[in-house]
Motif scaffolding. Structure first.
Motif, PDB file in Angstrom:
ATOM      1  N   UNK A  40       0.791  -1.223   0.000  1.00  0.00           N
ATOM      2  CA  UNK A  40       0.000   0.000   0.000  1.00  0.00           C
ATOM      3  C   UNK A  40       0.819   1.268   0.000  1.00  0.00           C
ATOM      4  N   UNK A  41       2.140   1.161   0.025  1.00  0.00           N
ATOM      5  CA  UNK A  41       3.022   2.328  -0.006  1.00  0.00           C
ATOM      6  C   UNK A  41       3.998   2.163  -1.161  1.00  0.00           C
ATOM      7  N   UNK A  42       3.945   3.064  -2.146  1.00  0.00           N
ATOM      8  CA  UNK A  42       4.874   2.986  -3.271  1.00  0.00           C
ATOM      9  C   UNK A  42       5.925   4.091  -3.139  1.00  0.00           C
ATOM     10  N   UNK A  43       6.855   4.114  -4.089  1.00  0.00           N
ATOM     11  CA  UNK A  43       7.978   5.050  -4.013  1.00  0.00           C
ATOM     12  C   UNK A  43       7.490   6.492  -4.099  1.00  0.00           C
ATOM     13  N   UNK A  44       6.542   6.768  -4.993  1.00  0.00           N
ATOM     14  CA  UNK A  44       6.031   8.125  -5.140  1.00  0.00           C
ATOM     15  C   UNK A  44       5.348   8.599  -3.862  1.00  0.00           C
ATOM     16  N   UNK A  45       4.630   7.702  -3.187  1.00  0.00           N
ATOM     17  CA  UNK A  45       3.977   8.055  -1.923  1.00  0.00           C
ATOM     18  C   UNK A  45       5.002   8.390  -0.856  1.00  0.00           C
ATOM     19  N   UNK A  46       6.086   7.601  -0.786  1.00  0.00           N
ATOM     20  CA  UNK A  46       7.155   7.883   0.180  1.00  0.00           C
ATOM     21  C   UNK A  46       7.748   9.257  -0.083  1.00  0.00           C
ATOM     22  N   UNK A  47       8.014   9.538  -1.359  1.00  0.00           N
ATOM     23  CA  UNK A  47       8.613  10.825  -1.720  1.00  0.00           C
ATOM     24  C   UNK A  47       7.696  11.994  -1.328  1.00  0.00           C
ATOM     25  N   UNK A  48       6.426  11.894  -1.678  1.00  0.00           N
ATOM     26  CA  UNK A  48       5.483  12.976  -1.382  1.00  0.00           C
ATOM     27  C   UNK A  48       5.253  13.141   0.119  1.00  0.00           C
ATOM     28  N   UNK A  49       5.154  12.042   0.854  1.00  0.00           N
ATOM     29  CA  UNK A  49       4.894  12.110   2.293  1.00  0.00           C
ATOM     30  C   UNK A  49       6.054  12.771   3.029  1.00  0.00           C
TER      31      UNK A  49
END
Length: 917
Positions: free
Chosen positions: A689-698
């Motif tokens: 449920x957590x992708x690379x783009x989500x990590x970057x944005x968060x």
């Protein structure tokens, strides 16, 4: 033409309803449904309205704007245009507050334009039809639909001008014949260059004492960077008498206005001028020769016509000159030609020929440069996108590092998606109307927007239905069923759309367009950071909700306003671009939106910057978020950031984001990021449920939240570099690691690192903690020679500023332009235009031999001061400048940079902020 100006085609409602050809019924009398408008605006004579589903001839459509420095005569000229087109029965007056376009109470009280107003009329007046005109006749021989936007001239409303400019196809730049090219004129001129908008210049107020047409023409060359093509010269009776008309160098004729309302125009041929005004006829021949010579340097076609006419400048047909001017004006490359026209709008002189040349020279929607779009991460032109060429070309240009497959997928899917595009438009303005609700002004760039259709907002990723469509006439409107391509209209009833949003409609009327159509963006705009702020307090707790709703409406209307809430005091802070900007926002909030609130005094938006290195700080966030357990960690390091001297970030960084003077670097070398077959970044170490783009944005969002508040003075951070490190083994905790937990961990780590600056300064830092920064403004002051000494002394001694230059061109800053204009880049390496090479008629009230001496000795010589001054010292400066210059001085300013304060100045500012006087 004089008789045509008196003609107004009218049809009764019954004749219109019985007409077999709907195009013939284009111009109607005031419809019965709009009869109450006549009592509200008695000067309104008739409205032009499109019948349901009427297809508009784009070749006979002009979307133009009026741009100029404040008090150059924009609204006055617009009023004359409406009167001569038959839209109004009488001419409105700015001083009386009776103008059509300045309809806000604040505009009528102050006598200035605050909001850009849209209005539609026909020129020449009469019915629009589909008959093919004579190809040799000028375009102004047939009726055209003109969508006109009157823009503000005050520097505080620069953003209002910018968001209106991007939907225009052409513009009329009005200059004050007495003041010449002023500072704000240069700024809006360069802003128009960002969108490559063709412009013509109208030199106004030639009836006033001190007006100098020739001097203003030379200033156009030296300060606006183009070749003036003098198409009209002023006609002063007897050579030195009153201003009575213009001499037309294109048609070789004189136009003399007989007074009154300006509808009576007498025409003189060149031979008649030889008898009546021999000096004017002689100068008119010189103007025609100079015009043909100038066009010959830029257009090969006019050279051929010149040789066909046996090298006689006076024999070149007017239609060929108009065609050459139009080609030069619409050409995108190189230094442009600027057509120059003359008049005195307040005296009703020169407006009708100006309208003729708006139709003849400025482009229709199909002739404008391809509007820039962004779709699926690809940028290009809208027309190339619709033809299916844009993404294919991008595929051929980007065969690097796994991105090839991503582009190929886009190309395969995009052709079918683009076919489903029924219409797309740009919401360039949102207005809250007391009677109609929220009005969203839309420029349609492709297809049409129909009544009742679903509009997908690609900025907010949501759909809204368009229940009503209007065609606006300043503050009045007529309901229509469709807004077609190239037109400007209003959508009523949208609840979420903001200024700058892109609206897309599909042929299937589906809520969510297919990819990549749902990512289409039309001409995005960068909002400059606000520099003034004031507190807003409700009168009671019960009024707080209503106040915040009203503030949200203000932000939808004007994205250059910002609202923040101070965490310590709980105060609501409203930020804007200037004193007048905040004053108008307060009036709108209290008087128009009826919010029961009060606004505190205007303050300055300071910044904080670190004085050293914080060292690495690791924090683990472990608590419930919205009822769900969240756990994540992050390591943060804070240091000073200077774009010119700081070392470049690691090339293997997961993300590097620079905004508002700060830089965020995200490092995750152990994350093992790869690009899959679909072009999406993946990592086997990330939880489900957590992708690379989500990590970057968060991580970025959490860090930005921490930087919004400094550790020592609570002002936002500036000149700060934050390095965030993510180690999967120690910072990720399986299903407990959510985007909200990652964002909270980044915020916690960054805030702690900032706090460590106060307790653990690095050995390299001169002192502990952070330093206060203040905005330094780039100020351009326009005054006369007699006031120069007093103003320079006031700036350099009393206000702590320093003078950069005298009488130089306006320097462009990052806040005055949303992106570097292509034509300015092309002209950057060109040498400046020598004003002595520019044709300009002699000004009648001074001889050529005395001109230079009088300019150097006279106290009326215009001077321009460029200086850098702390913003704090510019609060209330307009009153001081007017007292120093006898009311003649004006200034514009924009943020140049934030600068670290000296210790004594910081101490004095902090004492004032705390109230220790």
């Amino acid at each position: 033409m004089a008789s045509a100006l008196l003609f107004r085609a009218r049809r009764s409602g019954r004749a219109a309803r019985n007409c077999a050809n709907p195009v013939k019924c284009w111009t109607l009398d005031l419809l019965p449904t709009s009869l109450p408008l006549r009592s509200k605006y008695p000067n309104i004579q008739s409205f032009s309205t499109s019948l349901p589903r009427l297809q508009i001839n784009l070749d006979r459509t002009r979307n133009i704007g009026i741009i100029a420095h404040i008090d150059a005569g924009k609204t006055t000229t617009t009023e004359r245009m409406l009167y001569y087109s038959g839209f109004t029965r009488r001419i409105g007056d700015v001083d009386e507050g009776s103008t059509v376009t300045d309809f806000l109470p604040a505009e009528r009280a102050r006598g200035i334009t605050i909001q850009s107003a849209s209005i539609t009329f026909h020129w020449p007046p009469g019915e629009s039809n589909n008959t093919q005109p004579d190809p040799q006749a000028p375009k102004s021989a047939s009726s055209h639909l003109v969508n006109l936007i009157d823009t503000p001239g005050h520097a505080d409303f620069t953003f209002e001008v910018l968001r209106s400019l991007r939907i225009l196809d052409g513009a009329v730049c009005i200059l004050d014949g007495v003041a010449g090219v002023e500072a704000q004129t240069e700024q809006v001129w360069h802003q128009a260059s960002t969108y490559n908008i063709p412009r013509i210049v109208y030199i106004n107020k030639l009836d006033r004492d001190g007006a100098a047409f020739g001097r203003t023409v030379r200033e156009v060359a030296s300060r606006l960077g183009g070749w003036p093509a003098v198409c009209q010269i002023p006609w002063f009776e007897g050579g030195t008498g009153s201003f009575v008309g213009v001499a037309d160098a294109i048609n070789l004729q004189g136009l003399r206005w007989e007074g009154g309302d300006g509808k009576s125009v007498k025409r003189f041929s060149l031979e008649e001028l030889d008898t009546a005004e021999s000096h004017l006829a002689k100068e008119l021949r010189r103007a025609r020769i100079a015009l043909v010579e100038l066009l010959s340097e830029h257009d090969d076609t006019i050279v051929e016509k010149f040789f066909e006419c046996e090298e006689d400048h006076l024999s070149v047909p007017p239609s060929d000159i108009l065609g050459s001017l139009r080609r030069c004006l619409l050409e995108g490359a190189g230094r442009k030609i600027i057509p120059i026209f003359a008049g005195a709008s307040f005296r009703n002189i020169g407006v009708q020929p100006l309208l003729d040349n708006v139709v003849d020279l400025l482009p229709n929607p199909e002739e404008t440069p391809d509007p820039e779009v962004s779709i699926g991460g690809v940028k290009g032109g809208l027309r190339r996108l619709l033809s299916g060429d844009l993404l294919v070309e991008q595929k051929e240009k980007e065969p690097v590092k796994g991105k090839q497959k991503k582009k190929a997928t886009l190309v395969a899917d995009s052709r079918d998606a683009i076919k489903q595009l029924h219409g797309c438009g740009l919401a360039f303005k949102v207005v809250n109307d007391a009677k109609r609700g929220v009005l969203v002004y839309v420029r349609v760039y492709s297809g049409s927007i129909d009544k009742g259709t679903l509009l997908f907002n690609t900025n907010l990723n949501l759909s809204e239905r368009a229940p009503r469509l209007l065609k606006m006439y300043a503050n009045d409107a007529v309901e229509v069923d469709s807004i077609s391509e190239g037109q400007i209209g209003v959508v009523v009833g949208l609840k979420h759309t903001r200024t700058g949003d892109t609206l897309v409609a599909c042929t299937t009327n589906r809520a969510n367009p297919p990819e990549p159509l749902n990512t289409l963006q039309l001409r995005p705009i960068n909002v400059p950071p606000p520099v003034f702020f004031a507190s807003v307090e409700p009168h009671s707790l019960g009024e707080e909700k209503r106040m915040h709703e009203s503030l949200a409406m203000l932000l939808r209307e004007d994205p250059s306003l910002h609202v923040t809430i101070d965490e310590d005091s709980g105060q609501t802070l409203l930020s804007g671009m200037g004193e007048l900007h905040l004053e108008i926002a307060r009036d709108r909030l209290i008087n128009d939106l009826k919010a029961k609130a009060s606004m505190g005094r205007i303050e300055i938006g300071y910044r904080e910057c670190p004085l050293g290195l914080s060292g690495p700080v690791t924090k683990i966030f472990d608590r419930e978020v919205a009822g769900r357990k969240g756990k994540a960690g992050c390591t943060a390091t804070v240091e000073i950031f200077d774009p010119e001297t700081s070392p470049a970030p690691d090339s293997d960084a997961l993300a590097v984001e620079t905004s508002n003077g700060n830089q965020i670097i995200i490092l995750a070398p152990e994350l093992q990021v790869e690009v899959n077959k679909k072009g999406i970044e993946e990592s086997p170490l990330l939880p489900a449920g957590v992708d690379v783009e989500t990590v970057r944005a968060s991580l970025q969002n959490g860090c930005l939240a921490a930087l919004a508040r400094g550790p020592q003075f609570t002002f936002p951070m500036h000149s700060t570099r934050v390095t965030l490190s993510l180690t999967p083994a120690s910072h990720l905790f399986g299903s407990d690691t959510t985007p909200a937990a990652l964002s909270a961990a980044a915020r916690l780590a960054t805030s702690t690192a900032l706090a460590n600056l106060l307790s653990n300064p690095s050995h390299a830092a001169a002192s502990a903690g952070t330093s206060l920064m203040e905005p330094v403004m780039n100020v351009i002051i326009s005054i006369d020679e007699a006031s120069l000494g007093a103003v320079v002394h006031d700036i350099s001694s009393s206000r702590g500023g320093h003078i950069i230059s005298l009488d130089e061109d306006l320097p462009l800053t990052s806040t005055s332009l949303s992106s570097p204009p292509h034509d300015l880049e092309a002209e950057a390496d060109l040498p400046p235009i020598d004003p002595s090479r520019v044709y300009a008629p002699p000004d009648p009230f001074q001889s050529a031999t005395v001109a230079e001496a009088s300019l150097s000795d006279s106290g009326n010589r215009p001077r321009t001061i460029t200086a850098k001054v702390p913003l704090k010292e510019m609060v209330g400066y307009l009153k001081q400048l007017r007292s120093l210059t006898g009311g003649r001085g004006t200034f514009v300013m924009s943020v140049d940079r934030f600068e670290k304060m000296s210790a004594p100045r910081q101490k004095a500012v902090l004492a004032e902020l705390r109230g220790d006087y």
